[in-house]
Design an enzyme around this catalytic site. Structure first.
Site, PDB file in Angstrom:
ATOM      1  N   GLU A  64       0.823  -1.209   0.000  1.00  0.00           N
ATOM      2  CA  GLU A  64       0.000   0.000   0.000  1.00  0.00           C
ATOM      3  C   GLU A  64       0.858   1.260   0.000  1.00  0.00           C
ATOM      4  O   GLU A  64       2.058   1.216   0.237  1.00  0.00           O
ATOM      5  CB  GLU A  64      -0.935  -0.006   1.211  1.00  0.00           C
ATOM      6  CG  GLU A  64      -1.959  -1.114   1.142  1.00  0.00           C
ATOM      7  CD  GLU A  64      -2.938  -1.106   2.299  1.00  0.00           C
ATOM      8  OE1 GLU A  64      -3.916  -1.854   2.203  1.00  0.00           O
ATOM      9  OE2 GLU A  64      -2.731  -0.375   3.287  1.00  0.00           O
ATOM     10  N   ASN A  65       0.188   2.366  -0.260  1.00  0.00           N
ATOM     11  CA  ASN A  65       0.844   3.653  -0.334  1.00  0.00           C
ATOM     12  C   ASN A  65      -0.142   4.697   0.158  1.00  0.00           C
ATOM     13  O   ASN A  65      -1.341   4.557  -0.068  1.00  0.00           O
ATOM     14  CB  ASN A  65       1.238   3.923  -1.800  1.00  0.00           C
ATOM     15  CG  ASN A  65       2.126   5.109  -1.950  1.00  0.00           C
ATOM     16  OD1 ASN A  65       1.696   6.239  -1.759  1.00  0.00           O
ATOM     17  ND2 ASN A  65       3.377   4.866  -2.309  1.00  0.00           N
ATOM     18  N   CYS A  73      -1.685  -4.876  -5.611  1.00  0.00           N
ATOM     19  CA  CYS A  73      -2.204  -6.108  -5.009  1.00  0.00           C
ATOM     20  C   CYS A  73      -1.171  -7.233  -5.063  1.00  0.00           C
ATOM     21  O   CYS A  73      -0.266  -7.229  -5.898  1.00  0.00           O
ATOM     22  CB  CYS A  73      -3.467  -6.553  -5.743  1.00  0.00           C
ATOM     23  SG  CYS A  73      -4.823  -5.386  -5.686  1.00  0.00           S
ATOM     24  N   GLU A  75      -1.538 -10.358  -6.048  1.00  0.00           N
ATOM     25  CA  GLU A  75      -1.589 -11.173  -7.265  1.00  0.00           C
ATOM     26  C   GLU A  75      -0.800 -10.524  -8.396  1.00  0.00           C
ATOM     27  O   GLU A  75      -0.028 -11.184  -9.101  1.00  0.00           O
ATOM     28  CB  GLU A  75      -3.044 -11.375  -7.709  1.00  0.00           C
ATOM     29  CG  GLU A  75      -3.893 -12.097  -6.693  1.00  0.00           C
ATOM     30  CD  GLU A  75      -4.644 -11.195  -5.718  1.00  0.00           C
ATOM     31  OE1 GLU A  75      -5.737 -11.578  -5.285  1.00  0.00           O
ATOM     32  OE2 GLU A  75      -4.125 -10.090  -5.379  1.00  0.00           O
TER      33      GLU A  75
END
Length: 160
Positions: A64-65, A73, A75
């Site tokens: 995340e950011n 994600c 995947e």
């Protein structure tokens, strides 16, 4: 006018103990990847593990950011790494596990739409289906024999 009916068949295992041995190992590695996810904003960690036809196992987890759209994600992290480092290898299987740090996650969590599109690209590229297994932290595991089962009427290079 004609009605188009789309059906899909998924396999549901009661828990990881029912999975084939190679998938059990792949899911265990995905769980390790989930534990290392960087998810300080959503508190929702996802881990993914890919088995390539050359025997390599590729890991990914969500990153995340503070600028939310800039994250990635699990995947896509894994499949893009595989594509960058093993461009001629085929992805045979993908194991995904997701969980919230706020509450127990026992419902199987499938890939999001953006991840489905990215996985579809590699499935079309390699002209070979990718088995996808997904779960929460514990509980049932769902198996899809191909990304096409999760993304019917997908968009791919044939439309360009």
């Amino acid at each position: 006018m004609k009605e188009l009916k789309i059906e899909t068949t998924l396999i549901v295992f009661d828990n990881v103990d029912e999975l084939p041995e190679d998938v059990t190992k792949l899911m265990a590695v995905a769980m390790e990847a989930r534990a290392k996810a960087y998810a300080p904003y959503s508190n929702f960690s996802v881990g993914a593990a890919l088995l390539l036809d050359n025997g390599e196992v590729i890991l990914g987890n969500n990153q995340e950011n503070a600028s939310y759209p800039s994250g990635l994600c699990a995947e896509r992290t894994a499949i893009y790494y595989a594509g960058a480092n093993f461009p001629d290898a085929k992805v045979l299987k993908m194991a995904i596990t997701a969980g919230s740090r706020m509450q127990p996650t026992i419902t199987p969590i499938p890939p999001c739409g953006a991840c489905r599109q990215a996985i579809a690209e590699y499935e079309v590229k390699q002209d070979c289906p990718i088995e996808i297994y997904f779960m929460g932290e514990t509980g049932k595991v769902v198996k899809s024999n191909s990304l096409a089962d999760l993304l019917p009427l997908g968009f791919d290079k044939s439309f360009l």
